[in-house]
Enzyme design. Sequence first.
Site, PDB file in Angstrom:
ATOM      1  N   SER A  23       1.110  -1.345   0.646  1.00 13.01           N
ATOM      2  CA  SER A  23      -0.574   0.387   0.236  1.00 13.01           C
ATOM      3  C   SER A  23       0.899   0.800  -0.202  1.00 13.01           C
ATOM      4  O   SER A  23       1.913   1.759  -0.727  1.00 13.01           O
ATOM      5  CB  SER A  23      -1.125  -0.111   1.270  1.00 13.01           C
ATOM      6  OG  SER A  23      -1.493   0.499   0.754  1.00 13.01           O
ATOM      7  N   HIS A  42      -7.484  -5.669  -1.849  1.00 10.90           N
ATOM      8  CA  HIS A  42      -6.628  -4.360  -1.539  1.00 10.90           C
ATOM      9  C   HIS A  42      -5.236  -4.902  -0.572  1.00 10.90           C
ATOM     10  O   HIS A  42      -3.911  -4.629  -0.627  1.00 10.90           O
ATOM     11  CB  HIS A  42      -6.211  -2.833  -0.731  1.00 10.90           C
ATOM     12  CG  HIS A  42      -5.213  -1.968  -1.003  1.00 10.90           C
ATOM     13  ND1 HIS A  42      -5.105  -1.390  -1.299  1.00 10.90           N
ATOM     14  CD2 HIS A  42      -4.437  -1.377   0.463  1.00 10.90           C
ATOM     15  CE1 HIS A  42      -4.336  -0.433  -1.797  1.00 10.90           C
ATOM     16  NE2 HIS A  42      -3.804  -0.106  -0.074  1.00 10.90           N
ATOM     17  N   ASP A  64      -9.144  -4.477  -5.659  1.00  6.90           N
ATOM     18  CA  ASP A  64      -8.577  -3.337  -5.041  1.00  6.90           C
ATOM     19  C   ASP A  64      -9.634  -2.123  -5.286  1.00  6.90           C
ATOM     20  O   ASP A  64     -10.157  -1.629  -6.130  1.00  6.90           O
ATOM     21  CB  ASP A  64      -7.055  -2.819  -5.196  1.00  6.90           C
ATOM     22  CG  ASP A  64      -7.039  -2.518  -4.133  1.00  6.90           C
ATOM     23  OD1 ASP A  64      -7.504  -1.292  -3.851  1.00  6.90           O
ATOM     24  OD2 ASP A  64      -5.591  -2.362  -3.852  1.00  6.90           O
TER      25      ASP A  64
END
Length: 424
Positions: free
Chosen positions: A234, A350, A315
């Site tokens: 991330s 994600h 995501d």
Amino acid sequence: MRNLWRLLLSVQPSRGLVDEKFSVRVQNAPPAHPLTMHALLHSEDGDTWEAFGHYVTDAGGDVNVTKDPSLGGTYVGVEPMGLLWSQRLVPGSRPGLRFRKQDVQTPMQVRLSVYQGHQSEGFMDRAVLASVMMERWYMAPGVRRVNITEGGVTGTLFLPPGPGPFPGLLDLWGGVDSLVEYRSALLASHGFASLTLDYLKPAQVKNEYFEDAYRVLQQHPQVCRRRIGLVGLSFGSSMALRTIYSNVIQPRCLVCLSATHIQPVGGTILKKSHYNDENQLIWRNALLPMPTDTSKKVDVGRLQCPLLLVVGEDDQSWPVPESADDMRQMMERAGNSHLLTVLSYPRAGHLIELPYSPHCRASNHCVAAVLVSVMMLWGGEAAPHSHAQEDAWRKTLDFLRKNLYSMLVHKAKCSHFTKTALKL
């Protein structure tokens, strides 16, 4: 009933690393009989998680979770590790939680139990036919945990067993306000000296801080100074990509999970975010359409080391699939696309974490840049997301071994660390 059947529940191995598969078997039950396999664990925050599958014994009165399908429960089908990856909070728990192991020096303890019939609730009030406790560890025997507080750098270094020197990794997590150690601990269990870095204070999100951390890793006597890579998830993946502009950080390879190269990715995107019907925040569209202005993106065309991108196609936090495609095009134009490997997973979200970690579709999240707490939608579906985590981890380890070990060292040392890890 248990004494009458002489029912036996076994798990092999009962003690192992969290990324190591195990087998669960029930024996000596009546043939064609319905049973429920149940897994229970308590987090360090005092919350309770559970998973369960519905099985029917074969003609010999056995259930083999590795081979037999679950007909219902928190997972269905033949899912050998479903009792871990389908873990969810028990009814009545606090909402919006995400499972995370805080103390990596202690195991995750999971209680496996067998119940009569196909049950879906009220397990604490039902008679248990058999149960067994198993332990899953993030640190293999001999892995050392070292606090790092030098040169203004704060983090935790995990060193594999033995004298070294070992290939090094700088481990960058996403937008969390605490040090996350479990990935680095497991990476060290596979032969990499991994430094997980505390870097989200405003004064730390600067190239100089990452350069100082890189020097700390380089100068450690048990680290191969010329064999260092970066792993990011991330926001951590964005920071890893930005090191392209550093004259100090010269990684041998980069692994970026759920990455975007669009800049900036801070609090300003809140203005363009939106909420779904469940009041969950969706960020991904805030960074779209993909900018054509190259000054708003990391120039991956300058990349000089192998890059592995791990992409969840569902995501909902960042435009990760679009970013991966744009990075591929940028690298093709620059003539360095041979350095790029993309692992793309349909219906994965994600938060692509370690194998068999419970899938988290949405959770409470504090946006560090503006100190706002929201319910963030991460995306993904439990089964395909779990399969993505397992596949991505295996291929990530292969990628790191290929690029951080020479072929001869790789064959010798990786074999040693694998054997060490299995001696739990």
